[in-house]
Design a protein around this motif. Structure first.
Motif, PDB file in Angstrom:
ATOM      1  N   GLN A  11      -0.306  -8.968  -0.019  1.00  0.00           N
ATOM      2  CA  GLN A  11      -0.552 -10.265   0.617  1.00  0.00           C
ATOM      3  C   GLN A  11       0.855 -10.929   1.186  1.00  0.00           C
ATOM      4  O   GLN A  11       0.608 -11.577   2.349  1.00  0.00           O
ATOM      5  CB  GLN A  11      -1.250 -11.067  -0.421  1.00  0.00           C
ATOM      6  N   ALA A  12       1.854 -10.728   0.453  1.00  0.00           N
ATOM      7  CA  ALA A  12       3.153 -11.011   1.014  1.00  0.00           C
ATOM      8  C   ALA A  12       3.501 -10.672   2.225  1.00  0.00           C
ATOM      9  O   ALA A  12       4.386 -11.174   3.035  1.00  0.00           O
ATOM     10  CB  ALA A  12       4.179 -11.044   0.053  1.00  0.00           C
ATOM     11  N   MET A  13       2.957  -9.286   2.622  1.00  0.00           N
ATOM     12  CA  MET A  13       3.046  -8.674   3.736  1.00  0.00           C
ATOM     13  C   MET A  13       2.033  -8.934   4.952  1.00  0.00           C
ATOM     14  O   MET A  13       2.279  -8.057   5.868  1.00  0.00           O
ATOM     15  CB  MET A  13       3.517  -7.116   3.504  1.00  0.00           C
ATOM     16  N   GLY A  14       1.195  -9.758   4.577  1.00  0.00           N
ATOM     17  CA  GLY A  14       0.188  -9.985   5.646  1.00  0.00           C
ATOM     18  C   GLY A  14      -1.158  -9.447   5.534  1.00  0.00           C
ATOM     19  O   GLY A  14      -2.096  -9.585   6.307  1.00  0.00           O
ATOM     20  N   GLY A  15      -1.337  -8.449   4.446  1.00  0.00           N
ATOM     21  CA  GLY A  15      -2.596  -7.907   4.006  1.00  0.00           C
ATOM     22  C   GLY A  15      -3.325  -8.236   2.607  1.00  0.00           C
ATOM     23  O   GLY A  15      -2.573  -8.538   2.031  1.00  0.00           O
ATOM     24  N   VAL A  16      -4.543  -8.218   2.909  1.00  0.00           N
ATOM     25  CA  VAL A  16      -5.274  -8.496   1.869  1.00  0.00           C
ATOM     26  C   VAL A  16      -6.419  -7.656   1.551  1.00  0.00           C
ATOM     27  O   VAL A  16      -7.115  -7.160   2.631  1.00  0.00           O
ATOM     28  CB  VAL A  16      -5.872 -10.173   1.684  1.00  0.00           C
ATOM     29  N   SER A  17      -6.926  -7.471   0.269  1.00  0.00           N
ATOM     30  CA  SER A  17      -7.881  -6.451   0.043  1.00  0.00           C
ATOM     31  C   SER A  17      -8.666  -7.195  -1.354  1.00  0.00           C
ATOM     32  O   SER A  17      -8.242  -8.124  -1.720  1.00  0.00           O
ATOM     33  CB  SER A  17      -7.761  -5.056   0.063  1.00  0.00           C
ATOM     34  N   GLN A  18      -9.792  -6.447  -1.720  1.00  0.00           N
ATOM     35  CA  GLN A  18     -10.135  -6.842  -3.038  1.00  0.00           C
ATOM     36  C   GLN A  18      -9.285  -6.554  -4.265  1.00  0.00           C
ATOM     37  O   GLN A  18      -9.269  -7.274  -5.253  1.00  0.00           O
ATOM     38  CB  GLN A  18     -11.423  -6.147  -3.051  1.00  0.00           C
ATOM     39  N   LYS A  19      -8.512  -5.562  -3.751  1.00  0.00           N
ATOM     40  CA  LYS A  19      -7.511  -5.210  -4.689  1.00  0.00           C
ATOM     41  C   LYS A  19      -6.317  -6.365  -5.116  1.00  0.00           C
ATOM     42  O   LYS A  19      -5.604  -6.439  -6.005  1.00  0.00           O
ATOM     43  CB  LYS A  19      -6.794  -3.845  -4.548  1.00  0.00           C
ATOM     44  N   SER A  20      -6.070  -7.251  -3.779  1.00  0.00           N
ATOM     45  CA  SER A  20      -5.311  -8.321  -3.922  1.00  0.00           C
ATOM     46  C   SER A  20      -5.740  -9.159  -4.950  1.00  0.00           C
ATOM     47  O   SER A  20      -4.837  -9.768  -5.925  1.00  0.00           O
ATOM     48  CB  SER A  20      -5.244  -9.097  -2.664  1.00  0.00           C
ATOM     49  N   ASP A  21      -7.121  -9.457  -5.149  1.00  0.00           N
ATOM     50  CA  ASP A  21      -7.842 -10.420  -6.051  1.00  0.00           C
ATOM     51  C   ASP A  21      -7.473  -9.752  -7.637  1.00  0.00           C
ATOM     52  O   ASP A  21      -7.242 -10.445  -8.551  1.00  0.00           O
ATOM     53  CB  ASP A  21      -9.260 -10.471  -5.852  1.00  0.00           C
ATOM     54  N   VAL A  22      -7.616  -8.617  -7.566  1.00  0.00           N
ATOM     55  CA  VAL A  22      -7.445  -7.732  -9.030  1.00  0.00           C
ATOM     56  C   VAL A  22      -6.120  -7.973  -9.271  1.00  0.00           C
ATOM     57  O   VAL A  22      -5.850  -8.332 -10.635  1.00  0.00           O
ATOM     58  CB  VAL A  22      -7.816  -6.101  -8.793  1.00  0.00           C
TER      59      VAL A  22
END
Length: 93
Positions: A11-22
Motif C-alpha cells: 500500500q505504501a508503494m501504491g498498490g492495494v489488495s485484499q491481502k493489504s487488509d489481512v
C-alpha cells in the motif's frame, strides 16, 4: 491513502489488495493481544511475558508478511485463527 503505522508495504508503494487488509488485521490483532507494535518489535519471537499468545504467533506472522504472496488470504487467515481459538478453548476445559 492510509495511516502509515498500519499500512501494508504494498500500500505504501501504491498498490492495494485484499491481502493489504489481512496485513492490517494481523497488526491490529497483535496490538490488541499484546499492547505492543509488531512492526517495531518484529514477530520473530514473543517476549517472555507474552508466551501465552504463542499459538497465535504463526498466523499473525504470516498475516504481516512483507510480501503479499507470502501472506494468507482472508479465508485462510480466518480458518487458522478459528483453529487456534478452538484449540485454546479446548485447553481451558
Amino acid at each position: 491513502m492510509g495511516t502509515p503505522g498500519y499500512m501494508a508495504p504494498e500500500q505504501a508503494m501504491g498498490g492495494v489488495s485484499q491481502k493489504s487488509d489481512v496485513f492490517v488485521l494481523g497488526v491490529v490483532l497483535y496490538e490488541c493481544l499484546t499492547g505492543r507494535d509488531p512492526l517495531l518489535e518484529g514477530l520473530r519471537e514473543l517476549p517472555e511475558d507474552l508466551r501465552v499468545f504463542s499459538e497465535l504467533l504463526e498466523p499473525l506472522r504470516r498475516a504481516t508478511a512483507y510480501d503479499p504472496a507470502d501472506g494468507p488470504g482472508v479465508s485462510e487467515l480466518r480458518a487458522e485463527l478459528e483453529l487456534m481459538l478452538a484449540t485454546l478453548t479446548e485447553a481451558e476445559d
